[in-house]
Structure formats: C-alpha cells, structure tokens
Design an enzyme around this catalytic site. Structure first.
Site, short mmCIF file in Angstrom:
data_model
loop_
_atom_site.label_atom_id
_atom_site.label_comp_id
_atom_site.label_asym_id
_atom_site.label_seq_id
_atom_site.Cartn_x
_atom_site.Cartn_y
_atom_site.Cartn_z
N ASN A 1 15.05 -22.61 4.66
CA ASN A 1 14.25 -23.42 3.75
C ASN A 1 12.75 -23.17 3.84
OD1 ASN A 1 13.50 -26.01 2.18
ND2 ASN A 1 12.67 -26.45 4.21
N SER B 1 15.52 -19.91 -2.81
CA SER B 1 14.61 -19.25 -3.73
C SER B 1 13.99 -20.34 -4.62
CB SER B 1 15.34 -18.19 -4.56
OG SER B 1 14.42 -17.47 -5.36
N TYR C 1 4.12 -14.70 -5.23
CA TYR C 1 5.11 -15.69 -4.75
C TYR C 1 6.46 -15.44 -5.42
CZ TYR C 1 7.48 -20.22 -4.39
OH TYR C 1 8.41 -21.22 -4.18
N LYS D 1 10.16 -14.52 -3.75
CA LYS D 1 11.35 -15.33 -3.98
C LYS D 1 12.43 -14.55 -4.72
CE LYS D 1 10.38 -19.30 -2.07
NZ LYS D 1 11.21 -19.80 -0.94
#
Length: 283
Positions: A89, A140, A154, A158
């Site tokens: 996480n 994700s 970013y 992801k």
C-alpha cells in the site's frame, strides 16, 4: 463468491501510518488476522503493537531501504512463521508536468511507488513459494490506468505497478500464489494534502490542463468522493474470494475511468486497424 476467511492469516501491510493502509490493518485485525504493519515513526509502530498485543507487529521501514525491508520481513517470519498476504500500500502522490519534474524528483517518485514495493515482493516471495500459497495485492491508482496531465511521472510509476502485477500473476500461478492489482480511486485519506509538487514550476503550463489539475488537487482536501473504510471492506471481499481478480477497481470513479480508457483504446484500434496490419510481408 466470498468463502475464505482471513482469520489467523498473516498479513504484511506497508504504509499503515494513515489512510487506507491504517483502515485495512484495523479491519483485518477485527476479522482475526495477524498483521505486520510498516510505519515511518517508531512511536507509531510501538503504539500499534501495544494496542494489538499478540496479534500485530509494528515495524519502522523506509520503503526505499532494502535492508530495512529484509529485516522487517525476517521479524514477521520469526514471530508468526509465515506470510499469507502482502498488501503493498505504501506510496506518495506527486504533481508536475513531465518537463517540470527533475531527475531527482522522478527517481524519488519511482523509488517509493514502484521500486519500494518491488523490494517487498522480492523479500516475501521465497516464503510464499515455499508455502505454495499466498496473495499479493498491488496498490495502483486511476492515474496509473490512464495518463493525466500534471500526473505523468506518478502515473508512470503506478502504471508500471499494473504491468508488474500482470507479469507476476503469470509467474506465480504455478506456486498457487494469487496476484491482484487494485486501481484505486480518489479517497479521503489525507494523501492529497501530502502530494509533492515539482519545485520547478513553469509559467508556460499555468493555463494548460497541468495548471488546472494542480488547482483541482489543491482544492480537493475534504471533498474526496470515497470512504477509505469502505475501500478496506471492498479489499477484504477480494481477500475472501476463492477466485480473486487480477485487475479490479476500488471506487466508482476508478471503475468509470478504467471503462473510458478501455473504450477509447478499442475505438482507436478499430480506426487504425488497416494501418496496423499493413506491415505484413508480401507473399
């Protein structure tokens, strides 16, 4: 659909200091699971362990430090003897046009959102392979399923997480290890207040979608559409399933975004199909 129990399952969760990680850890403990949780501060780890004495371990881990990760996994194994579930996480939000983002900032974003999780997976996999069981959750985001102006680096980190999960699923099926990639929507976790903004902001992008997205993020705290406690319950449903998904959305906004991108891709594939197949060798 939901037949399995998480009672007495050992769950390793990264990023439990706040938000979704915190809510997921608390829910799993209520369900009877044993939880190993990573924190940024010793006081947080100690408080978590004392509150859930006997059922939980709190460890301080810098997700960018492989040695700390390995030590944390070893402590979990020494204490509980197994790791059934990994919930990757931990992450950090980051904003800035691709041009605005420095190499140093980009590497930090990837170190936290991709390479840190990769290191945890590598540390846990030998245990799961020996057990011939396990479930890996990769966190994700909607921004990783489709590119967003101002979210490029970013989103790339992801997105890499999504493809990593899909590859892992094929590699680990022989060992009876499940993999699920969660595409997370916008949740009221406080993450929007901790987003890292690129320091080298360029005036040229102010009146473009990049500038608009930055303003959206600056104004969203407290207005996020989704509840992290409900997200924890949705994730629990997946962990209890006999047939967990490889890819799934968490949040209606994530679901809508995934559908729109898939529809757009399918439309472009059809429109450019003749061009795509024009490369076949002549007989």
């Amino acid at each position: 659909m939901n037949k399995k129990s998480v009672k007495d399952k050992v769950v390793f969760i990264t990023g439990v200091s706040s938000g979704l990680g915190k809510d997921l850890a608390e829910l799993l403990l209520k369900e009877g699971a044993k939880v190993i949780a990573t924190f940024r501060k010793e006081s947080q780890a100690k408080s978590f362990e004392e509150k859930n004495e006997g059922n939980a371990i709190g460890i301080v881990v810098d997700i960018k430090d492989n040695k700390m990760i390995e030590q944390g996994v070893k402590r979990a194994l020494d204490h509980f003897g197994k790791i059934d579930i990994l919930a990757n996480n931990a992450g950090v939000g980051a904003l800035g046009a691709v041009e605005e983002t420095t190499d140093e900032e980009a590497r930090h974003i990837f170190d936290v959102n991709f390479f840190g999780g990769l290191s945890v997976i590598r540390a846990v996999l030998p245990i799961m392979r020996q057990q011939e069981s396990g479930h890996i959750l990769l966190f994700s985001a909607l921004g990783g399923f489709h590119g967003v102006p101002g979210f490029g680096i970013y989103a790339a980190a992801k997105s890499a997480t999504i493809v990593l999960g899909e590859s892992l699923a094929g590699e680990l099926a022989a060992f009876k290890i499940d993999v699920t990639v969660l595409t997370i929507g916008v949740f009221d976790t406080g993450m929007s207040t901790r987003v890292l903004f690129a320091k080298n902001e360029l005036e040229a992008y102010k009146n473009t979608p990049v500038g608009g997205f930055k303003e959206f993020i600056r104004n969203i705290p407290g207005k996020e559409p989704n509840d992290p406690k409900k997200a924890a319950k949705a994730i629990l449903n997946i962990l209890k399933s006999d047939n967990p998904p490889l890819n799934t959305a968490i949040g209606p906004d994530a679901l809508e975004g995934m559908r729109k991108r898939l529809s757009h891709i399918n439309t472009e594939i059809k429109e450019w199909e003749s061009n795509a197949i024009s490369t076949i060798k002549d007989e």
